[in-house]
Write a protein that holds these residues in place. Sequence first.
Motif, mmCIF file in Angstrom:
data_model
loop_
_atom_site.group_PDB
_atom_site.id
_atom_site.type_symbol
_atom_site.label_atom_id
_atom_site.label_comp_id
_atom_site.label_asym_id
_atom_site.label_seq_id
_atom_site.Cartn_x
_atom_site.Cartn_y
_atom_site.Cartn_z
ATOM 1 N N ASN A 33 0.800 -1.224 0.000
ATOM 2 C CA ASN A 33 0.000 0.000 0.000
ATOM 3 C C ASN A 33 0.831 1.272 0.000
ATOM 4 O OD1 ASN A 33 -2.426 -1.520 0.207
ATOM 5 N ND2 ASN A 33 -1.944 -1.846 2.370
ATOM 6 N N ASP A 34 2.137 1.120 -0.123
ATOM 7 C CA ASP A 34 3.029 2.270 -0.064
ATOM 8 C C ASP A 34 3.637 2.507 -1.441
ATOM 9 O OD1 ASP A 34 5.047 4.079 0.336
ATOM 10 O OD2 ASP A 34 5.919 3.055 2.063
ATOM 11 N N PRO A 35 3.217 3.571 -2.138
ATOM 12 C CA PRO A 35 3.703 3.813 -3.497
ATOM 13 C C PRO A 35 5.212 4.036 -3.577
ATOM 14 C CG PRO A 35 2.211 5.582 -2.780
ATOM 15 C CD PRO A 35 2.234 4.569 -1.691
ATOM 16 N N ALA A 36 5.849 4.291 -2.452
ATOM 17 C CA ALA A 36 7.300 4.513 -2.463
ATOM 18 C C ALA A 36 8.076 3.224 -2.183
ATOM 19 C CB ALA A 36 7.673 5.571 -1.420
ATOM 20 N N SER A 37 7.365 2.153 -1.898
ATOM 21 C CA SER A 37 8.032 0.898 -1.556
ATOM 22 C C SER A 37 8.387 0.091 -2.801
ATOM 23 C CB SER A 37 7.113 0.061 -0.664
ATOM 24 O OG SER A 37 7.603 -1.267 -0.569
ATOM 25 N N HIS A 38 9.452 -0.671 -2.702
ATOM 26 C CA HIS A 38 9.790 -1.566 -3.818
ATOM 27 C C HIS A 38 8.725 -2.646 -3.993
ATOM 28 C CE1 HIS A 38 14.332 -0.507 -3.357
ATOM 29 N NE2 HIS A 38 13.642 0.426 -3.960
ATOM 30 N N ALA A 39 7.882 -2.819 -2.987
ATOM 31 C CA ALA A 39 6.827 -3.838 -3.053
ATOM 32 C C ALA A 39 5.466 -3.210 -3.345
ATOM 33 C CB ALA A 39 6.779 -4.619 -1.748
ATOM 34 N N ARG A 40 5.463 -1.970 -3.861
ATOM 35 C CA ARG A 40 4.195 -1.302 -4.153
ATOM 36 C C ARG A 40 3.347 -2.157 -5.105
ATOM 37 N NH1 ARG A 40 8.403 0.880 -6.576
ATOM 38 N NH2 ARG A 40 8.431 1.093 -8.836
ATOM 39 N N ARG A 41 2.053 -2.108 -4.872
ATOM 40 C CA ARG A 41 1.098 -2.869 -5.682
ATOM 41 C C ARG A 41 1.422 -4.362 -5.693
ATOM 42 N NH1 ARG A 41 2.793 0.349 -9.846
ATOM 43 N NH2 ARG A 41 2.782 -1.526 -11.126
ATOM 44 N N GLY A 42 2.159 -4.816 -4.711
ATOM 45 C CA GLY A 42 2.467 -6.238 -4.626
ATOM 46 C C GLY A 42 3.577 -6.700 -5.544
ATOM 47 N N LEU A 43 4.333 -5.755 -6.100
ATOM 48 C CA LEU A 43 5.436 -6.125 -6.996
ATOM 49 C C LEU A 43 6.383 -7.096 -6.292
ATOM 50 C CD1 LEU A 43 6.429 -2.770 -8.727
ATOM 51 C CD2 LEU A 43 5.199 -4.712 -9.699
ATOM 52 N N ARG A 44 6.800 -8.092 -7.049
ATOM 53 C CA ARG A 44 7.673 -9.120 -6.494
ATOM 54 C C ARG A 44 8.625 -9.580 -7.586
ATOM 55 N NH1 ARG A 44 5.301 -13.537 -2.349
ATOM 56 N NH2 ARG A 44 7.219 -14.663 -1.880
ATOM 57 N N SER A 45 9.900 -9.562 -7.306
ATOM 58 C CA SER A 45 10.911 -9.947 -8.306
ATOM 59 C C SER A 45 12.127 -10.482 -7.565
ATOM 60 C CB SER A 45 11.305 -8.726 -9.138
ATOM 61 O OG SER A 45 12.064 -7.841 -8.352
ATOM 62 N N PRO A 46 13.078 -11.037 -8.291
ATOM 63 C CA PRO A 46 14.292 -11.525 -7.622
ATOM 64 C C PRO A 46 14.949 -10.443 -6.773
ATOM 65 C CG PRO A 46 14.240 -12.306 -9.878
ATOM 66 C CD PRO A 46 13.074 -11.366 -9.719
ATOM 67 N N ARG A 47 14.838 -9.198 -7.216
ATOM 68 C CA ARG A 47 15.469 -8.127 -6.462
ATOM 69 C C ARG A 47 14.883 -7.988 -5.057
ATOM 70 N NH1 ARG A 47 14.247 -1.690 -6.854
ATOM 71 N NH2 ARG A 47 16.323 -0.916 -6.403
ATOM 72 N N ASN A 48 13.565 -7.934 -4.957
ATOM 73 C CA ASN A 48 12.961 -7.632 -3.650
ATOM 74 C C ASN A 48 12.363 -8.858 -2.957
ATOM 75 O OD1 ASN A 48 10.625 -8.164 -5.039
ATOM 76 N ND2 ASN A 48 9.656 -6.215 -4.621
ATOM 77 N N GLU A 49 12.685 -10.015 -3.457
ATOM 78 C CA GLU A 49 12.101 -11.243 -2.908
ATOM 79 C C GLU A 49 12.242 -11.338 -1.383
ATOM 80 O OE1 GLU A 49 10.239 -13.419 -4.461
ATOM 81 O OE2 GLU A 49 10.010 -14.626 -2.651
ATOM 82 N N SER A 50 13.366 -10.904 -0.861
ATOM 83 C CA SER A 50 13.566 -11.080 0.590
ATOM 84 C C SER A 50 12.709 -10.135 1.421
ATOM 85 C CB SER A 50 15.038 -10.941 0.955
ATOM 86 O OG SER A 50 15.574 -9.769 0.430
ATOM 87 N N MET A 51 12.078 -9.139 0.779
ATOM 88 C CA MET A 51 11.107 -8.328 1.524
ATOM 89 C C MET A 51 9.934 -9.178 1.985
ATOM 90 S SD MET A 51 10.591 -4.693 -0.423
ATOM 91 C CE MET A 51 10.001 -3.757 0.991
ATOM 92 N N TYR A 52 9.722 -10.305 1.278
ATOM 93 C CA TYR A 52 8.571 -11.153 1.579
ATOM 94 C C TYR A 52 8.896 -12.236 2.610
ATOM 95 C CZ TYR A 52 6.186 -8.845 -2.279
ATOM 96 O OH TYR A 52 5.598 -7.898 -3.086
ATOM 97 N N LEU A 53 10.139 -12.238 3.074
ATOM 98 C CA LEU A 53 10.505 -13.172 4.147
ATOM 99 C C LEU A 53 9.836 -12.734 5.444
ATOM 100 C CD1 LEU A 53 14.338 -13.473 3.430
ATOM 101 C CD2 LEU A 53 12.600 -15.233 3.027
ATOM 102 N N GLU A 54 9.897 -13.597 6.446
ATOM 103 C CA GLU A 54 9.310 -13.191 7.720
ATOM 104 C C GLU A 54 10.234 -12.205 8.421
ATOM 105 O OE1 GLU A 54 10.673 -16.987 10.383
ATOM 106 O OE2 GLU A 54 8.707 -16.135 10.880
ATOM 107 N N GLY A 55 9.670 -11.445 9.328
ATOM 108 C CA GLY A 55 10.418 -10.418 10.031
ATOM 109 C C GLY A 55 11.710 -10.948 10.624
ATOM 110 N N GLY A 56 12.731 -10.067 10.682
ATOM 111 C CA GLY A 56 14.001 -10.482 11.258
ATOM 112 C C GLY A 56 15.044 -10.863 10.233
ATOM 113 N N HIS A 57 14.696 -10.717 8.949
ATOM 114 C CA HIS A 57 15.678 -10.979 7.904
ATOM 115 C C HIS A 57 16.138 -9.659 7.279
ATOM 116 C CE1 HIS A 57 14.024 -15.067 8.225
ATOM 117 N NE2 HIS A 57 15.170 -15.458 7.715
ATOM 118 N N ALA A 58 17.243 -9.733 6.563
ATOM 119 C CA ALA A 58 17.791 -8.549 5.910
ATOM 120 C C ALA A 58 17.305 -8.469 4.470
ATOM 121 C CB ALA A 58 19.314 -8.593 5.937
#
Length: 186
Positions: A33-58
């Motif tokens: 929900n954040d237009p400034a986030s790399h994950a805006r609109r649910g975007l998901r790619s090899p680049r930002n994949e680790s954003m989808y990990l559970e909390g506590g990861h880099a």
Amino acid sequence: MARDLLGCILWRRIGRTLLAARLVEAEAYLGANDPASHARRGLRSPRNESMYLEGGHAYVYFTYGMYYCLNVVTQERDIAEAVLLRAAQPLEGIQIMQKLRPKARKESDLASGPGKLCIAMDIDRDLDGESLDGKRLFITRGTEAVAGDEIAVSPRIGVDGAPEAAHWPLRFFLAGNRYVSRRSVK
DNA sequence: TTATTGATTGACT
DNA sequence: GTCAATCAATAAA
């Protein structure tokens, strides 16, 4: 989370050497929900994949063709929220950091920005997705308490591309601290 | 397939 | 204050 990370200590182990820095500035990025986030609109790619990990990861990403930035992933798995670590005060291994970042002339400039922090602590994509409770990277509570009124809030830096979110008050930093990324910006 | 644009920094006017 | 460096993801064609 961004607020709570202020005053915490970021540790980086490289072989036998140990680097540490006290976090003084952080920004929150609110996932889909954040237009400034790399994950805006649910975007998901090899680049930002680790954003989808559970909390506590880099989440470490490469930007502007030459810099890395380090984030703390904060939510449950598949919810891509994270906190960008923007600046820190060097505590341990300062000489090593100076060697890694020869362009910094003052100690207060060693990690006074997200790209600088990664250079000073030798953080790159090799650490992307790594646990923040691991051997090479970990975070502990700081010894110096942070008073609530010591924390200042402002819009995030460099989100001009997302006008709608440009004013969101999601940057947190220690007021007046000389290790923050921009001393002129309140 | 090509064009645009950054969660930045440092050099320079 | 302005601007170039430098490249991958995304958007546009």
